[in-house]
Design a protein around this motif. Structure first.
Motif, PDB file in Angstrom:
ATOM      1  N   SER A  70       0.835  -1.202   0.000  1.00  0.00           N
ATOM      2  CA  SER A  70       0.000   0.000   0.000  1.00  0.00           C
ATOM      3  C   SER A  70       0.868   1.249   0.000  1.00  0.00           C
ATOM      4  CB  SER A  70      -0.914   0.013   1.236  1.00  0.00           C
ATOM      5  OG  SER A  70      -0.170   0.334   2.402  1.00  0.00           O
ATOM      6  N   GLY A  71       0.187   2.405  -0.109  1.00  0.00           N
ATOM      7  CA  GLY A  71       0.913   3.671  -0.164  1.00  0.00           C
ATOM      8  C   GLY A  71       1.010   4.367   1.174  1.00  0.00           C
ATOM      9  N   SER A  72       0.817   3.652   2.274  1.00  0.00           N
ATOM     10  CA  SER A  72       0.799   4.293   3.592  1.00  0.00           C
ATOM     11  C   SER A  72       2.157   4.833   4.028  1.00  0.00           C
ATOM     12  CB  SER A  72       0.287   3.312   4.647  1.00  0.00           C
ATOM     13  OG  SER A  72       1.210   2.261   4.854  1.00  0.00           O
TER      14      SER A  72
ATOM     15  N   ARG B 142       7.122   2.889  -1.746  1.00  0.00           N
ATOM     16  CA  ARG B 142       6.033   2.974  -2.713  1.00  0.00           C
ATOM     17  C   ARG B 142       5.393   1.605  -2.929  1.00  0.00           C
ATOM     18  NH1 ARG B 142       9.723   6.176  -7.175  1.00  0.00           N
ATOM     19  NH2 ARG B 142      10.268   7.979  -5.868  1.00  0.00           N
ATOM     20  N   VAL B 143       4.169   1.626  -3.435  1.00  0.00           N
ATOM     21  CA  VAL B 143       3.477   0.381  -3.733  1.00  0.00           C
ATOM     22  C   VAL B 143       4.302  -0.438  -4.729  1.00  0.00           C
ATOM     23  CG1 VAL B 143       1.384  -0.661  -4.682  1.00  0.00           C
ATOM     24  CG2 VAL B 143       1.229   1.440  -3.329  1.00  0.00           C
ATOM     25  N   GLY B 144       4.515  -1.707  -4.418  1.00  0.00           N
ATOM     26  CA  GLY B 144       5.289  -2.578  -5.302  1.00  0.00           C
ATOM     27  C   GLY B 144       6.765  -2.640  -4.979  1.00  0.00           C
ATOM     28  N   ASP B 145       7.257  -1.748  -4.127  1.00  0.00           N
ATOM     29  CA  ASP B 145       8.658  -1.828  -3.697  1.00  0.00           C
ATOM     30  C   ASP B 145       8.891  -3.152  -2.979  1.00  0.00           C
ATOM     31  OD1 ASP B 145       9.339   0.632  -4.659  1.00  0.00           O
ATOM     32  OD2 ASP B 145       9.449   1.635  -2.706  1.00  0.00           O
TER      33      ASP B 145
ATOM     34  N   SER C  83      -2.292  10.962   5.648  1.00  0.00           N
ATOM     35  CA  SER C  83      -3.687  11.014   5.211  1.00  0.00           C
ATOM     36  C   SER C  83      -4.133   9.711   4.550  1.00  0.00           C
ATOM     37  CB  SER C  83      -3.893  12.174   4.232  1.00  0.00           C
ATOM     38  OG  SER C  83      -3.110  11.989   3.057  1.00  0.00           O
ATOM     39  N   ASN C  84      -3.210   8.765   4.395  1.00  0.00           N
ATOM     40  CA  ASN C  84      -3.528   7.495   3.736  1.00  0.00           C
ATOM     41  C   ASN C  84      -2.968   6.318   4.533  1.00  0.00           C
ATOM     42  OD1 ASN C  84      -4.541   5.842   1.633  1.00  0.00           O
ATOM     43  ND2 ASN C  84      -2.522   5.764   0.661  1.00  0.00           N
ATOM     44  N   SER C  85      -2.906   6.486   5.841  1.00  0.00           N
ATOM     45  CA  SER C  85      -2.312   5.440   6.678  1.00  0.00           C
ATOM     46  C   SER C  85      -3.216   5.114   7.857  1.00  0.00           C
ATOM     47  CB  SER C  85      -0.941   5.897   7.195  1.00  0.00           C
ATOM     48  OG  SER C  85      -0.417   4.941   8.099  1.00  0.00           O
ATOM     49  N   ARG C  86      -3.547   3.837   7.979  1.00  0.00           N
ATOM     50  CA  ARG C  86      -4.222   3.347   9.175  1.00  0.00           C
ATOM     51  C   ARG C  86      -3.135   2.866  10.126  1.00  0.00           C
ATOM     52  NH1 ARG C  86      -9.463   2.686   9.379  1.00  0.00           N
ATOM     53  NH2 ARG C  86      -9.262   1.029  10.936  1.00  0.00           N
ATOM     54  N   ASP C  87      -2.956   3.593  11.213  1.00  0.00           N
ATOM     55  CA  ASP C  87      -1.861   3.273  12.121  1.00  0.00           C
ATOM     56  C   ASP C  87      -2.325   3.355  13.565  1.00  0.00           C
ATOM     57  OD1 ASP C  87      -1.859   6.110  12.530  1.00  0.00           O
ATOM     58  OD2 ASP C  87      -0.513   6.340  10.813  1.00  0.00           O
ATOM     59  N   SER C  88      -1.423   3.637  14.486  1.00  0.00           N
ATOM     60  CA  SER C  88      -1.771   3.631  15.905  1.00  0.00           C
ATOM     61  C   SER C  88      -2.922   4.574  16.231  1.00  0.00           C
ATOM     62  CB  SER C  88      -0.539   3.998  16.746  1.00  0.00           C
ATOM     63  OG  SER C  88       0.429   2.965  16.710  1.00  0.00           O
TER      64      SER C  88
END
Length: 256
Positions: free
Chosen positions: A68-70, A76-79, A200-205
């Motif tokens: 994901s892009g978090s 990055r996605v795919g790294d 803004s694109n991360s589900r975290d703590s």
């Protein structure tokens, strides 16, 4: 003269009756048994190499596919990154700023039981070689707070604070703020406060504050530290560190 002629004639008659030369009786015939043994040996060596790679990735260095892009722009996605599993094996623990892979079971995701054990085993083996996306319980985030830290967001200038000191997070995704959600927490000992670089694109703590554990990840759940980028070719190299937390005082100095 007669004796010599007879001797030569006897030499000619000692050959095969059909006139073929003796050497022609040893024409090469493919040995199916030898070919089978060679194929079996190749399969065995292939299995041995696979087992060796799995052991290496289980205990030393594991490829990890970024799903994901978090963590953009850092990851990055795919790294495909290489996770150093020895980083915290000899008494060391994660420090602020480290990018780590961890098992979020019990903190980011609920514990589950059952399922297809064989399928999970195959998927786990593929993921450990970087050939498939990691399990749904595996995450990659940045360590923002360690045991004892007070992490607050945000100060009057919109910055994250750790132990009363503002943090200039140069690694954040362009245009992102440190957090759109206000929080003021103290990290329990033996746990970590995790956040993605693409806030803004991360589900975290932050997303688990009201749940059991409060979004804190136990240190023992950390799989390893992301030290290198292994793919794509243009990005191969060591992961760049950060000095954002260099001026942070120890937690006991802030609370003492």
């Amino acid at each position: 003269m007669d004796t010599e002629a007879q001797h030569m004639e006897r030499d000619r008659s000692s050959g095969p009756a059909d006139g073929t030369e003796e050497g022609s009786r040893f024409t090469h015939v493919p040995d199916r048994q030898a070919a089978s043994m060679s194929w079996g040996r190749a399969v065995f060596m292939g299995m041995l190499c696979t087992v060796a790679l799995l052991l290496f990735s289980s205990f030393v260095l594991q490829p990890f596919l970024i799903p994901s892009g978090s963590m953009e722009p850092t990851l990055r996605v795919g790294d495909r990154v290489l996770v150093n599993k020895l980083a915290y094996r000899f008494g060391s623990e994660p420090v602020r700023g480290d990018v780590v892979v961890f098992d979020g079971t019990g903190s980011f995701v609920q514990e589950t039981s059952g399922g297809n054990a064989l399928g999970a085993l195959v998927r786990g083996a593929a993921a450990s070689l970087g050939l498939a996306e990691p399990a749904g319980s595996d995450f990659v985030k940045r360590v923002v707070g360690v045991g004892g830290d007070r992490v607050v967001c945000c100060d009057k200038r919109g910055r994250l604070e750790v132990n009363g000191a503002p943090v200039d997070e140069e690694y954040l995704h362009p245009g992102d703020r440190p957090s759109d959600v206000a929080f003021d927490i103290v990290v329990p000992e033996g746990t970590l406060w995790m956040m993605g670089d693409h806030r803004s694109n991360s589900r975290d703590s932050r997303d688990h504050l009201g749940q059991p554990g409060g979004g804190m990840v136990p240190v023992e759940r950390v799989v390893g530290r992301v030290d290198w980028l292994g793919w794509p070719l243009g990005r191969i190299g060591s992961l760049e560190g950060t000095t954002a937390f260099a001026g942070i005082r120890p937690a006991d100095a802030d609370h003492g």
